[in-house]
Design an enzyme around this catalytic site. Structure first.
Site, PDB file in Angstrom:
ATOM      1  N   TYR A 129      36.585  31.489  34.723  1.00 23.99           N
ATOM      2  CA  TYR A 129      35.288  31.316  35.381  1.00 23.99           C
ATOM      3  C   TYR A 129      34.170  30.956  34.398  1.00 23.99           C
ATOM      4  CZ  TYR A 129      37.536  33.654  39.373  1.00 23.99           C
ATOM      5  OH  TYR A 129      38.377  33.998  40.399  1.00 23.99           O
TER       6      TYR A 129
ATOM      7  N   LYS B 213      50.638  36.275  33.565  1.00 22.19           N
ATOM      8  CA  LYS B 213      51.549  35.194  33.970  1.00 22.19           C
ATOM      9  C   LYS B 213      52.194  34.679  32.683  1.00 22.19           C
ATOM     10  CE  LYS B 213      53.179  32.483  37.229  1.00 22.19           C
ATOM     11  NZ  LYS B 213      54.128  32.978  38.224  1.00 22.19           N
TER      12      LYS B 213
ATOM     13  N   ASP C 220      52.284  37.254  40.442  1.00 23.00           N
ATOM     14  CA  ASP C 220      52.844  37.013  41.783  1.00 23.00           C
ATOM     15  C   ASP C 220      53.597  38.256  42.276  1.00 23.00           C
ATOM     16  OD1 ASP C 220      54.315  36.329  39.570  1.00 23.00           O
ATOM     17  OD2 ASP C 220      55.347  34.631  40.459  1.00 23.00           O
TER      18      ASP C 220
ATOM     19  N   ASP D 221      40.073  39.219  40.185  1.00 21.97           N
ATOM     20  CA  ASP D 221      39.240  38.872  41.339  1.00 21.97           C
ATOM     21  C   ASP D 221      40.107  38.877  42.599  1.00 21.97           C
ATOM     22  OD1 ASP D 221      37.293  37.906  42.983  1.00 21.97           O
ATOM     23  OD2 ASP D 221      37.183  35.907  42.102  1.00 21.97           O
TER      24      ASP D 221
ATOM     25  N   ASP E 111      40.383  42.054  45.558  1.00 17.82           N
ATOM     26  CA  ASP E 111      40.059  41.815  46.970  1.00 17.82           C
ATOM     27  C   ASP E 111      41.257  42.116  47.861  1.00 17.82           C
ATOM     28  OD1 ASP E 111      37.480  41.216  46.461  1.00 17.82           O
ATOM     29  OD2 ASP E 111      37.497  39.212  47.326  1.00 17.82           O
TER      30      ASP E 111
END
Ligand code: NAD
Length: 368
Positions: free
Chosen positions: A141, A189, A221, A245, A249
């Site tokens: 980001y 990852k 994942d 993030d 959520d």
């Protein structure tokens, strides 16, 4: 202990729930002989109205000098059509950056009386009690270059981290795991991304400093799947900004109640910004029906993480638990045979419980 706290009510129900936080903190101060002073500053839509900017310099200065900051929520339809640099949310992003808040902590706990509100089977979500520690000011980001090529035919975003940035968030996660059940899941990852390989190396290096914490590595994942199939298997999850993030959520809907979720964002000096996960809820603002529990649980995080007041934090959390166990709830929660109350009444009951229970609080079974 003396502490100076800046209150940023913001907009909508932010103004209502911040009053609940102040009432609770005043009760805690009274019971434990602390002296908390409060200073109210503007942020978000109300700051645009009063100062022409969502984050006035006076707010930044006050927050930088405070021992901790409590934020209600920002935003609302009144400001939705303003240009993007003047949107209330810019105030929120601006204060996180100004205070260098690198660590975002989001606890998610299933309360027995609210299990039916979860989109998952009660048997799956029952007993879930996890903490997501997310890196907040680095990664994809914020990396450069980021943007489209001049001809519009290609695009790039950059996932960049320094070793130091990863080390500081990993340390915070190990320390958080030490305060809880001592189980850390590091999510990455590493089968694809170079940044994740470095992340994993650093977690393994740091493990030696925290021998009381059990570490597990999980690909993002797999973690996303496990959060909905076996959320109770997690204690603390640590991960980089974008994975955090998304996973936070995902985790926030497990308990089915937005009005119950607190959060903390911390910097290296231990100064934190504490806020509920929900927004300003313009649809119910001013009606006195907002659920103040996410805000009140955010004060518990503040007591624990910025002031090291574990007993006080635990008292606030057990008061919330006890009120729910007794069937009291606000309009956003459905409790079978429960007693519906408004914001002020719910707050008053918590305050009364804090006053009557302070002598007996133990720090066992803490909710971190
Ligand atoms: P929201 O969280 O404000 O509301 C979503 C729904 O949940 C609404 O029906 C609302 O009534 C309900 N709700 C939320 N918190 C509640 C509480 N404590 N008690 C009872 N009910 C509650 O999200 P939204 O409607 O998407 O956004 C409204 C405004 O808030 C927008 O301007 C948005 O940008 C802003 N927002 C701010 C923050 C923040 O300040 N951190 C976060 C999210 C959204």
């Amino acid at each position: 202990m003396k502490k100076h706290i800046v209150l940023l009510p913001g907009d909508g129900i932010g103004k209502e729930v911040i009053q609940s936080a102040k009432d609770v903190l005043e009760a805690v101060a009274g019971e434990f002989d602390h002296s908390f002073t409060f200073e109210i500053q503007d942020i978000g839509g109300c700051a645009i109205d009063l100062h022409g900017t969502p984050l006035p310099d006076s707010t930044v200065t006050a927050c930088a000098q405070a021992d901790a900051v409590l934020l209600g929520a920002v935003g609302g339809p009144k400001w939705d059509r303003l240009p993007s640099h003047l949107r209330p949310e810019k105030g929120l992003l601006g204060i996180r950056k100004a205070l260098n808040l690198f660590a975002n902590l989001r606890p998610v706990k299933a309360f027995p009386n609210l299990l039916h509100a979860s989109p998952l089977k009660e048997s799956v979500v029952n007993g879930s009690d996890l903490l997501i520690v997310r890196e907040l000011i680095g990664g994809l980001y914020f990396g450069t270059p980021s943007g489209r090529s001049a001809d519009g035919q290609s695009v790039v975003d950059t996932l960049a981290y320094t070793k130091k940035e990863i080390e500081q968030i990993v340390d915070k996660a190990f320390q958080s795991a030490q305060l809880r059940k001592g189980h850390l899941t590091s999510v990455d990852k590493a089968n694809v991304l170079e940044s994740s390989k470095l992340w994993r190396e650093i977690v393994e290096e740091k493990q030696a400093q925290y021998p009381d914490v059990m570490v597990e590595h999980m690909l993002v994942d797999a973690a996303a799947m496990k959060l909905v199939t076996n959320p109770g298997s997690f204690d603390v999850i640590v991960t980089e900004n974008m994975f955090g993030d998304i996973l936070s959520d995902e985790a926030s809907v497990l308990t089915g109640s937005l009005g119950m979720l607190p959060s903390a964002s911390l910097n290296q000096a231990g100064v934190g910004l504490y806020e509920p996960v929900h927004g300003s809820a313009p649809d119910i603002a001013g009606k006195g029906v907002a659920n103040p529990l996410a805000m009140i649980l955010s004060t518990a995080l503040m007591l624990r993480h910025s002031f090291q007041m574990e007993k006080e934090a635990h008292l606030v959390e057990t008061a919330v638990q006890a009120i729910l166990d007794d069937g009291y709830h606000t309009a956003d929660l459905e409790v079978v045979n429960g007693h519906k109350v408004g914001t002020a009444e719910m707050t008053k009951m918590i305050v009364e419980l804090i006053k009557s229970q302070s002598a007996t609080v133990s720090i066992l079974n803490c909710y971190v």
